[in-house]
Design an enzyme around this catalytic site. Structure first.
Site, PDB file in Angstrom:
ATOM      1  N   THR A   6       0.845  -1.192   0.000  1.00 50.66           N
ATOM      2  CA  THR A   6       0.000   0.000   0.000  1.00 50.66           C
ATOM      3  C   THR A   6       0.879   1.240   0.000  1.00 50.66           C
ATOM      4  O   THR A   6       1.993   1.218   0.510  1.00 50.66           O
ATOM      5  CB  THR A   6      -0.932   0.048   1.228  1.00 50.66           C
ATOM      6  OG1 THR A   6      -1.762   1.215   1.145  1.00 50.66           O
ATOM      7  CG2 THR A   6      -0.168   0.104   2.530  1.00 50.66           C
ATOM      8  N   ASP A  67      -8.044  -4.395   0.109  1.00 52.89           N
ATOM      9  CA  ASP A  67      -8.971  -3.530  -0.614  1.00 52.89           C
ATOM     10  C   ASP A  67     -10.203  -3.408   0.257  1.00 52.89           C
ATOM     11  O   ASP A  67     -10.659  -4.393   0.839  1.00 52.89           O
ATOM     12  CB  ASP A  67      -9.317  -4.096  -1.990  1.00 52.89           C
ATOM     13  CG  ASP A  67      -9.756  -2.985  -2.936  1.00 52.89           C
ATOM     14  OD1 ASP A  67      -9.111  -1.926  -2.954  1.00 52.89           O
ATOM     15  OD2 ASP A  67     -10.759  -3.170  -3.651  1.00 52.89           O
TER      16      ASP A  67
HETATM   17  P1  IMP Z   1      -8.810   1.068   0.173  1.00 56.84           P
HETATM   18  O1  IMP Z   1      -9.126  -0.014  -0.764  1.00 56.84           O
HETATM   19  O2  IMP Z   1      -8.429   0.574   1.518  1.00 56.84           O
HETATM   20  O3  IMP Z   1      -7.848   2.075  -0.382  1.00 56.84           O
HETATM   21  O4  IMP Z   1     -10.133   1.851   0.465  1.00 56.84           O
HETATM   22  C1  IMP Z   1     -10.907   2.440  -0.553  1.00 56.84           C
HETATM   23  C2  IMP Z   1     -11.613   3.634   0.006  1.00 56.84           C
HETATM   24  O5  IMP Z   1     -12.493   3.223   1.058  1.00 56.84           O
HETATM   25  C3  IMP Z   1     -10.707   4.681   0.643  1.00 56.84           C
HETATM   26  O6  IMP Z   1     -10.235   5.594  -0.303  1.00 56.84           O
HETATM   27  C4  IMP Z   1     -11.615   5.346   1.625  1.00 56.84           C
HETATM   28  O7  IMP Z   1     -12.438   6.290   0.981  1.00 56.84           O
HETATM   29  C5  IMP Z   1     -12.482   4.192   2.079  1.00 56.84           C
HETATM   30  N1  IMP Z   1     -11.911   3.603   3.322  1.00 56.84           N
HETATM   31  C6  IMP Z   1     -11.110   2.520   3.426  1.00 56.84           C
HETATM   32  N2  IMP Z   1     -10.788   2.275   4.706  1.00 56.84           N
HETATM   33  C7  IMP Z   1     -11.410   3.242   5.421  1.00 56.84           C
HETATM   34  C8  IMP Z   1     -11.450   3.536   6.817  1.00 56.84           C
HETATM   35  O8  IMP Z   1     -10.845   2.874   7.678  1.00 56.84           O
HETATM   36  N3  IMP Z   1     -12.195   4.598   7.157  1.00 56.84           N
HETATM   37  C9  IMP Z   1     -12.867   5.368   6.261  1.00 56.84           C
HETATM   38  N4  IMP Z   1     -12.839   5.144   4.964  1.00 56.84           N
HETATM   39  C10 IMP Z   1     -12.124   4.082   4.530  1.00 56.84           C
END
Ligand code: IMP
Length: 193
Positions: A6, A67
């Site tokens: 990440t 993800d």
């Molecule tokens: P990712 O796949 O973990 O990058 O998450 C995708 C999107 O989900 C992020 O850009 C955030 O908008 C949302 N997201 C993921 N994890 C969190 C969290 O712990 N709190 C709030 N939003 C989250």
């Protein structure tokens, strides 16, 4: 050594807080990966696998990728896998939250959940781990810690948003922490760490 695939510094901090200090966790920069990881799949499972495979195949290190999506019941699971890009490719959290609140205007059912899928790839195994936190979306932004949709998400059984919690409080209940605990349990049981 295990690489967490990440570029999100918030996540690396969350994960480090869950691991013992001597756990040999490295980020993408430490293995010389400065590219954007591909995530073109239509599911959380597909995207986390795609990211982990990219790192494993190109850098030959054991790694895991996550993800996450915010799945809102009355929006048929949206924004889901598109959570980061909900309001457009600029990936702006404030715009994403504004669009979410606009789409939920007048809707009584505010039920939502964060769901994380982690894919681990080592030379001998490919395995997925899921973590879920149930909750609901409120109409105003509250709190300033965390990231993403944290200011509008209250976990079930609590009266404050994820953005009003300390990192330690969030790590006790969060979707990513739960998936990560399963991952760490597996790594220990299979003697990978
Ligand atoms: P990712 O796949 O973990 O990058 O998450 C995708 C999107 O989900 C992020 O850009 C955030 O908008 C949302 N997201 C993921 N994890 C969190 C969290 O712990 N709190 C709030 N939003 C989250």
């Amino acid at each position: 050594m295990v690489c967490f695939a990440t570029n999100n510094q918030h996540k690396i901090e969350e994960v480090r807080a869950l691991l013992s200090p001597d756990f040999p966790l490295v980020g993408l920069d430490e293995i010389g990966c400065y590219e954007d990881l591909p995530e073109t799949q239509a599911t959380l499972e597909g995207n986390s696998l795609q990211k982990a495979e990219f790192v494993f195949n190109n850098f030959k290190v054991s790694c895991f990728a996550d993800d996450t999506g915010l799945e809102v019941t009355s929006l048929n699971g949206d924004p889901g896998v598109y959570s980061a890009r909900y309001a457009g490719p600029q990936r702006n959290s404030t715009e994403n939250i504004n669009l979410l609140l606009k789409n939920l205007k007048g809707i009584a059912n505010r039920e939502a959940r964060f769901r994380t899928v982690i894919t681990l790839i080592t030379p001998t195994v490919t395995k997925q781990f899921e973590g879920i936190v149930e909750g609901y979306i409120i109409d105003e932004l509250r709190g300033s810690s965390g990231f993403g949709y944290d200011p509008v998400f209250i976990p079930k059984g609590f009266d404050k948003t994820l953005a009003e919690m300390t990192l330690a409080e969030k790590n006790l209940i969060s979707h990513r922490a739960l998936a990560l605990q399963k991952l760490v349990g597996y790594l220990k049981a299979s003697k990978i760490i």
